[in-house]
Design an enzyme around this catalytic site. Structure first.
Site, short mmCIF file in Angstrom:
data_model
loop_
_atom_site.label_atom_id
_atom_site.label_comp_id
_atom_site.label_asym_id
_atom_site.label_seq_id
_atom_site.Cartn_x
_atom_site.Cartn_y
_atom_site.Cartn_z
N TRP A 175 35.00 46.97 41.27
CA TRP A 175 35.17 47.55 39.93
C TRP A 175 36.62 47.49 39.44
CZ3 TRP A 175 31.77 52.68 40.23
CH2 TRP A 175 30.44 52.31 40.43
N GLU A 181 36.99 32.99 47.05
CA GLU A 181 37.13 33.22 45.61
C GLU A 181 38.19 32.28 45.05
OE1 GLU A 181 35.75 37.41 44.54
OE2 GLU A 181 37.82 37.60 45.17
N GLY A 213 37.32 35.92 36.85
CA GLY A 213 37.49 36.54 35.54
C GLY A 213 37.66 35.55 34.40
N GLY A 219 33.11 40.69 40.22
CA GLY A 219 34.06 41.52 39.47
C GLY A 219 33.44 41.97 38.16
N GLY A 220 33.71 41.24 37.09
CA GLY A 220 33.28 41.62 35.73
C GLY A 220 31.82 42.02 35.63
C1 PEP Z 1 36.67 39.34 41.78
O1 PEP Z 1 37.49 40.01 41.24
O2 PEP Z 1 36.55 39.40 43.01
C2 PEP Z 1 35.82 38.49 40.97
C3 PEP Z 1 35.11 37.58 41.57
O3 PEP Z 1 35.83 38.70 39.60
P1 PEP Z 1 34.85 38.03 38.50
O4 PEP Z 1 33.46 38.15 39.04
O5 PEP Z 1 35.07 38.82 37.27
O6 PEP Z 1 35.27 36.60 38.38
#
Ligand code: PEP
Length: 250
Positions: free
Chosen positions: A11, A167, A173, A234-235
């Site tokens: 979050w 990632e 993001g 994330g989002g």
């Molecule tokens: C994260 O912050 O670990 C991430 C994967 O963010 P998002 O899903 O927003 O790309």
């Protein structure tokens, strides 16, 4: 094969206590019959509130970071002992925002990883390349270094409590997702690195999540790849409308 899917929501620095409580309660209701392993990681200030709501459910409680020391004169930091006291089970370490915005290096991340594991936490160790590193053909080198250095001194017993989250930084993001094939290639490579470090069995068992703009409409294709064992979101983890379909992908 003993691997299972593991879907985690980060979050980040979002939500008040009331908003966190509302989302946590909605997820408890929506995911109670979910088939996978789940985690949510609220901001430090909202952990206690969320802890009371998800205790005893199938959703684990995560933190987004911890200090490299147990206690002492570390203004602004949060200790593993304090996180334990709130019921935190898992700590996300080495997130790209920690690495690149707050300049955490592999040595610092490794110190946190070892401290968290020594206190009985599960650790999600994030790794991933920048866009310029991908364009320079350095994806494997970067991911290998972050994995090897992040896990330096971690025993095979403690590795059982480690999850790797791949990632790619350019996908976080940004709405740009790695193709399932591109992500799979890196996941397979990271699994090979773990196999080299810890042996065949450990390589087969380790959970490797993908993170980077995972959404309801791309989750199933990513999860279908042999070496992708879940997602760090994330989002899309900030709303039930987007997190629940990812968490319940089939
Ligand atoms: C994260 O912050 O670990 C991430 C994967 O963010 P998002 O899903 O927003 O790309």
């Amino acid at each position: 094969m003993s691997r299972h899917y593991y879907i985690a929501g980060n979050w980040k620095m979002h939500k008040t206590r009331a908003e966190s409580a509302e989302l946590a309660q909605a997820l408890v209701n929506e995911l109670k019959d979910g088939k996978h392993k789940y985690l949510i990681a609220p901001s430090f200030t909202n952990i206690e509130t969320v802890s009371a709501i998800i205790e005893g459910t199938n959703i684990r409680l995560g933190a987004q970071n911890c200090a490299p020391e147990e206690q002492g004169a570390h203004t602004g930091e949060v200790s593993v002992l304090q996180l334990k006291d709130l019921g935190v089970q898992t700590i996300i370490l080495g997130h790209s925002e920690r690495r690149h915005v707050y300049k955490e290096d592999n040595a610092l991340i490794n110190k946190k990883v070892k401290l968290a594991l020594s206190k009985g936490f599960e650790v999600i160790l994030c790794i991933g390349e920048l866009l310029e590193e991908r364009e320079a053909g350095r994806v494997e080198e970067v991911c290998e270094t972050q994995t090897v250095k992040g896990l330096e001194g971690v025993s095979i017993e403690d590795l059982a409590n480690v999850i790797i989250a791949y990632e790619p930084v350019w996908a976080i993001g940004t709405g740009k997702t790695a193709t399932p094939q591109d992500a799979e290639a890196v996941h397979a490579f990271v699994r090979k690195v773990i196999t080299r470090l810890y042996g065949e069995e450990a390589g087969k068992k380790i959970i490797i999540q993908y993170g980077g703009s995972v959404k309801p409409d791309n989750a199933a294709q990513l999860m279908a790849m042999e070496n992708i064992d879940g997602a760090l979101v994330g989002g899309a983890s900030l709303k039930t409308d987007t997190f629940v379909p990812i968490a319940k992908f089939s």
